[in-house]
Design a protein around this motif. Structure first.
Motif, PDB file in Angstrom:
ATOM      1  N   VAL A 301      94.120 -26.998 107.347  1.00  0.00           N
ATOM      2  CA  VAL A 301      92.624 -27.625 107.428  1.00  0.00           C
ATOM      3  C   VAL A 301      91.765 -26.616 106.728  1.00  0.00           C
ATOM      4  CG1 VAL A 301      90.949 -28.684 108.782  1.00  0.00           C
ATOM      5  CG2 VAL A 301      93.279 -28.968 109.230  1.00  0.00           C
ATOM      6  N   LYS A 302      91.136 -27.213 105.601  1.00  0.00           N
ATOM      7  CA  LYS A 302      90.221 -26.216 104.880  1.00  0.00           C
ATOM      8  C   LYS A 302      88.798 -26.697 104.966  1.00  0.00           C
ATOM      9  CE  LYS A 302      93.462 -23.670 103.066  1.00  0.00           C
ATOM     10  NZ  LYS A 302      94.024 -23.771 101.493  1.00  0.00           N
ATOM     11  N   GLU A 303      87.812 -25.762 104.789  1.00  0.00           N
ATOM     12  CA  GLU A 303      86.293 -25.997 104.875  1.00  0.00           C
ATOM     13  C   GLU A 303      85.622 -25.597 103.677  1.00  0.00           C
ATOM     14  OE1 GLU A 303      84.134 -25.473 108.599  1.00  0.00           O
ATOM     15  OE2 GLU A 303      85.769 -25.105 109.646  1.00  0.00           O
ATOM     16  N   PHE A 304      84.775 -26.288 103.447  1.00  0.00           N
ATOM     17  CA  PHE A 304      83.805 -25.909 102.012  1.00  0.00           C
ATOM     18  C   PHE A 304      82.814 -24.668 102.729  1.00  0.00           C
ATOM     19  CE2 PHE A 304      80.872 -27.343  98.548  1.00  0.00           C
ATOM     20  CZ  PHE A 304      81.410 -26.988  97.564  1.00  0.00           C
ATOM     21  N   ALA A 305      83.336 -23.681 102.032  1.00  0.00           N
ATOM     22  CA  ALA A 305      82.381 -22.425 102.469  1.00  0.00           C
ATOM     23  C   ALA A 305      82.073 -21.399 101.213  1.00  0.00           C
ATOM     24  CB  ALA A 305      83.289 -21.872 103.360  1.00  0.00           C
ATOM     25  N   SER A 306      80.852 -20.676 101.874  1.00  0.00           N
ATOM     26  CA  SER A 306      80.677 -19.415 100.824  1.00  0.00           C
ATOM     27  C   SER A 306      80.996 -18.238 101.815  1.00  0.00           C
ATOM     28  CB  SER A 306      79.477 -19.404 100.332  1.00  0.00           C
ATOM     29  OG  SER A 306      78.916 -20.621  99.339  1.00  0.00           O
ATOM     30  N   VAL A 307      81.392 -17.124 101.052  1.00  0.00           N
ATOM     31  CA  VAL A 307      81.784 -15.970 101.935  1.00  0.00           C
ATOM     32  C   VAL A 307      81.115 -14.903 101.087  1.00  0.00           C
ATOM     33  CG1 VAL A 307      83.967 -15.714 100.617  1.00  0.00           C
ATOM     34  CG2 VAL A 307      83.686 -14.539 102.865  1.00  0.00           C
ATOM     35  N   MET A 308      80.802 -13.888 101.980  1.00  0.00           N
ATOM     36  CA  MET A 308      80.014 -12.672 101.549  1.00  0.00           C
ATOM     37  C   MET A 308      80.773 -11.443 102.168  1.00  0.00           C
ATOM     38  SD  MET A 308      75.975 -13.488 101.457  1.00  0.00           S
ATOM     39  CE  MET A 308      75.647 -12.012 100.626  1.00  0.00           C
ATOM     40  N   ILE A 309      81.390 -10.469 101.327  1.00  0.00           N
ATOM     41  CA  ILE A 309      82.246  -9.421 101.687  1.00  0.00           C
ATOM     42  C   ILE A 309      82.064  -8.193 101.252  1.00  0.00           C
ATOM     43  CG2 ILE A 309      84.645  -8.769 102.224  1.00  0.00           C
ATOM     44  CD1 ILE A 309      85.467 -11.471 101.876  1.00  0.00           C
ATOM     45  N   PRO A 310      81.798  -7.028 101.981  1.00  0.00           N
ATOM     46  CA  PRO A 310      81.314  -5.913 101.398  1.00  0.00           C
ATOM     47  C   PRO A 310      82.596  -5.352 100.397  1.00  0.00           C
ATOM     48  CG  PRO A 310      81.184  -5.610 103.746  1.00  0.00           C
ATOM     49  CD  PRO A 310      81.761  -6.710 103.429  1.00  0.00           C
ATOM     50  N   VAL A 311      82.146  -4.388  99.290  1.00  0.00           N
ATOM     51  CA  VAL A 311      83.215  -3.675  98.805  1.00  0.00           C
ATOM     52  C   VAL A 311      83.362  -2.524  99.511  1.00  0.00           C
ATOM     53  CG1 VAL A 311      83.700  -2.458  96.431  1.00  0.00           C
ATOM     54  CG2 VAL A 311      82.398  -4.502  96.649  1.00  0.00           C
ATOM     55  N   TRP A 312      84.596  -2.074  99.776  1.00  0.00           N
ATOM     56  CA  TRP A 312      84.950  -0.993 100.460  1.00  0.00           C
ATOM     57  C   TRP A 312      86.319  -0.090 100.097  1.00  0.00           C
ATOM     58  CZ3 TRP A 312      85.955  -5.533 103.089  1.00  0.00           C
ATOM     59  CH2 TRP A 312      87.525  -5.497 103.658  1.00  0.00           C
ATOM     60  N   ASP A 313      86.355   1.173 100.224  1.00  0.00           N
ATOM     61  CA  ASP A 313      87.502   2.069 100.109  1.00  0.00           C
ATOM     62  C   ASP A 313      87.509   3.006 101.266  1.00  0.00           C
ATOM     63  OD1 ASP A 313      89.354   3.544  99.259  1.00  0.00           O
ATOM     64  OD2 ASP A 313      88.569   4.084  97.242  1.00  0.00           O
ATOM     65  N   VAL A 314      88.279   2.834 102.069  1.00  0.00           N
ATOM     66  CA  VAL A 314      88.607   3.493 103.372  1.00  0.00           C
ATOM     67  C   VAL A 314      89.700   4.345 103.453  1.00  0.00           C
ATOM     68  CG1 VAL A 314      88.724   3.429 105.794  1.00  0.00           C
ATOM     69  CG2 VAL A 314      86.826   2.039 104.518  1.00  0.00           C
ATOM     70  N   GLU A 315      89.885   5.528 103.780  1.00  0.00           N
ATOM     71  CA  GLU A 315      91.080   6.345 104.361  1.00  0.00           C
ATOM     72  C   GLU A 315      90.828   6.751 105.750  1.00  0.00           C
ATOM     73  OE1 GLU A 315      92.448   9.214 101.137  1.00  0.00           O
ATOM     74  OE2 GLU A 315      90.396   8.811 100.075  1.00  0.00           O
ATOM     75  N   TYR A 316      92.011   6.679 106.216  1.00  0.00           N
ATOM     76  CA  TYR A 316      92.069   6.967 107.764  1.00  0.00           C
ATOM     77  C   TYR A 316      93.473   7.644 108.081  1.00  0.00           C
ATOM     78  CZ  TYR A 316      91.262   6.273 112.692  1.00  0.00           C
ATOM     79  OH  TYR A 316      90.741   6.553 113.935  1.00  0.00           O
ATOM     80  N   GLY A 317      93.376   8.767 108.884  1.00  0.00           N
ATOM     81  CA  GLY A 317      94.618   9.345 109.392  1.00  0.00           C
ATOM     82  C   GLY A 317      94.780   9.172 110.962  1.00  0.00           C
ATOM     83  N   LEU A 318      96.026   8.979 111.349  1.00  0.00           N
ATOM     84  CA  LEU A 318      96.027   8.342 112.866  1.00  0.00           C
ATOM     85  C   LEU A 318      97.275   8.987 113.360  1.00  0.00           C
ATOM     86  CD1 LEU A 318      94.835   6.474 114.921  1.00  0.00           C
ATOM     87  CD2 LEU A 318      96.446   4.728 113.989  1.00  0.00           C
ATOM     88  N   ASP A 319      97.275   9.758 114.527  1.00  0.00           N
ATOM     89  CA  ASP A 319      98.105  10.410 115.330  1.00  0.00           C
ATOM     90  C   ASP A 319      98.463   9.004 116.462  1.00  0.00           C
ATOM     91  OD1 ASP A 319      99.809  11.366 117.247  1.00  0.00           O
ATOM     92  OD2 ASP A 319      98.708  13.252 117.364  1.00  0.00           O
ATOM     93  N   LEU A 320      99.758   8.412 115.886  1.00  0.00           N
ATOM     94  CA  LEU A 320     100.342   7.234 116.305  1.00  0.00           C
ATOM     95  C   LEU A 320     100.674   7.544 117.859  1.00  0.00           C
ATOM     96  CD1 LEU A 320     102.244   5.865 113.621  1.00  0.00           C
ATOM     97  CD2 LEU A 320      99.929   5.236 114.584  1.00  0.00           C
ATOM     98  N   LYS A 321     101.001   8.677 118.366  1.00  0.00           N
ATOM     99  CA  LYS A 321     101.433   8.896 119.645  1.00  0.00           C
ATOM    100  C   LYS A 321     100.181   9.038 120.715  1.00  0.00           C
ATOM    101  CE  LYS A 321     104.498  11.901 120.886  1.00  0.00           C
ATOM    102  NZ  LYS A 321     105.159  13.250 120.997  1.00  0.00           N
ATOM    103  N   ASN A 322      98.865   8.954 120.134  1.00  0.00           N
ATOM    104  CA  ASN A 322      97.665   8.875 120.743  1.00  0.00           C
ATOM    105  C   ASN A 322      97.191   7.278 121.248  1.00  0.00           C
ATOM    106  OD1 ASN A 322      97.251  11.498 121.018  1.00  0.00           O
ATOM    107  ND2 ASN A 322      95.994  11.725 119.222  1.00  0.00           N
ATOM    108  N   VAL A 323      97.796   6.506 120.328  1.00  0.00           N
ATOM    109  CA  VAL A 323      97.117   5.246 120.542  1.00  0.00           C
ATOM    110  C   VAL A 323      98.614   4.058 120.721  1.00  0.00           C
ATOM    111  CG1 VAL A 323      95.566   5.464 118.944  1.00  0.00           C
ATOM    112  CG2 VAL A 323      97.707   4.721 117.824  1.00  0.00           C
TER     113      VAL A 323
END
Length: 420
Positions: A301-323
């Protein structure tokens, strides 16, 4: 017409993640890929794990995160890496990993079956969509791997085995070069320093995704706009705008969501926007692990819409044993190898043409030396005259030099004397 401005969201890329499972005792993947209960439960569990990890990231170092922090990680890369780890893990760790991945009731053979099919399903490349995941095993030259473990890694996870001196800079550079190649240069430096001398094995996954918007953004509409940060301050971002689109939308009491297609519809990007009274962490706890599968049933089921989304470039490092919501540090076998670290680096880039994302996950296994290794180990016993040098690492200058050539017959510890 509905207008959605995405000001604070998390993203999920969803492809064809369900598979028809045929049970095979060796865990080798065979058969076609379509919907099946086992795979659906695994997908729901992985998606739920994504929300759990998000909550953990928010809880981790809460004071540090007061000002907010952009982050990204890949549950799929995590799953492939942990799947390989599970095949050599102790019974307790194996149960924990199976539970995390949603396969606790099906055993390793069924998990391997699903992951093998996922691997085949996640390797496509055309002008509009690239999706790939690759695995590798890096083993210390002196370590002898279990033949069954090697066979499963090669056959199910398509992982080549490299025998190297793991604690050297050269091996670190080789692993970084491998992950950079497999992620199209997005993760050029998974390791920043050589592994410990006690590390006997490293299991690595690299996952890469690129997809063009099916209904793209007009770059001429992109404008600088205010972004309302999580700490109440304001920032500026380049905001893309797409108008007059038929989009799958979802509303509930605490958030709204919109889904956009990429890569000729093979991929989707889901944006979830909490309302002004709720945080991302609040919404993570409310969505439920099966939110995405439930939405899939009604997203036609679709809706007629407009969308605004930021441009981004993200890097992230994660110690998985902490999460991760389970302790998987006990060991690969009782009294044997120990899982010393599970780390992931990820990056996502979104602009008017589409989205590109990559992640690399590494699990490091420390080995207690075997009897054979102990027998081959070099022994250094300073029981005769020797010299010593204290050196400054940065400059290479020797700071102190000396020689020890004799001790008194008494075995007592000599008293400390300060020389004037």
């Amino acid at each position: 017409m509905r207008k959605i401005i995405v000001t604070l969201a998390f993203w999920v890329m969803v492809g064809s993640l369900t598979a028809e499972i045929n049970s095979h005792t060796d865990g080798s993947p065979e058969g076609d890929v379509s919907k099946n209960m086992v795979a659906e439960e695994l997908v729901d569990s992985l998606n739920g794990l994504s929300l759990t990890v998000m909550q953990a990231i928010h809880d981790m170092n809460g004071e540090k995160r007061t000002g907010g922090e952009n982050y990204v990680f890949s549950p799929v890369s995590m799953a492939f890496d942990l799947g390989m780890v599970a095949n050599g893990a102790s019974e307790n760790d194996q149960k924990s990993i199976l539970g995390l991945l949603g396969a606790n009731g099906y055993g390793m053979a069924r998990l391997n079956d699903v992951m093998g099919k996922f691997h085949d399903k996640f390797n496509i490349s055309d002008s509009a969509c690239v999706l790939s995941t690759e695995n590798s095993v890096w083993c210390e030259k002196s370590v002898k791997l279990n033949k069954r473990f090697v066979r499963i890694c090669k056959k199910v996870y398509r992982a080549p085995v490299f025998y190297e001196d793991l604690s050297t800079v050269r091996t670190m550079e080789k692993i970084n070069a491998w992950t950079s190649e497999k992620t199209n240069g997005m993760i050029p430096c998974l390791l920043t320093e050589p592994m410990k001398s006690s590390t006997g094995m490293a299991l690595v996954n690299a996952t890469y995704v690129r997809g063009e918007w099916c209904h793209g953004f007009d770059k001429s509409r992109t404008r600088q706009r205010i972004f309302h940060n999580s700490d109440g301050t304001r920032g500026n971002c380049m905001m893309m705008t797409a108008v007059n689109m038929d989009l799958a939308c979802y509303d509930c009491e605490s958030f709204s969501a919109v889904r956009m297609e990429l890569g000729n519809g093979r991929l989707t990007m889901t944006f979830v926007l909490p309302d002004e009274k709720h945080s991302v962490r609040d919404v993570c706890g409310q969505m439920g692990h099966d939110f995405f599968s439930r939405w899939n049933e009604i997203s036609d089921v679709k809706e007629f819409a407009s969308v605004m989304i930021p441009v981004w470039d993200v890097e992230y490092g994660l110690d998985l044993k902490n999460v991760l919501p389970a302790d998987i540090s006990a060991g690969m076998a009782d009294g044997g190898p120990v899982i010393s670290g599970i780390y992931q680096k990820a990056r996502v880039r979104v602009d008017e043409s589409g989205a590109e994302a990559a992640a690399a996950t590494i699990s490091m296994i420390d080995y207690a030396p075997s009897e054979e290794m102990l027998a081959q180990r070099r022994k250094i016993v300073l029981d005769r005259p020797f010299m010593y040098f204290m050196t400054d690492v940065d400059t290479g200058v020797i700071l102190f030099a000396g020689e020890i050539c004799r001790f008194e017959p008494s075995a007592r510890r000599p008293p400390y004397q300060r020389r004037r």
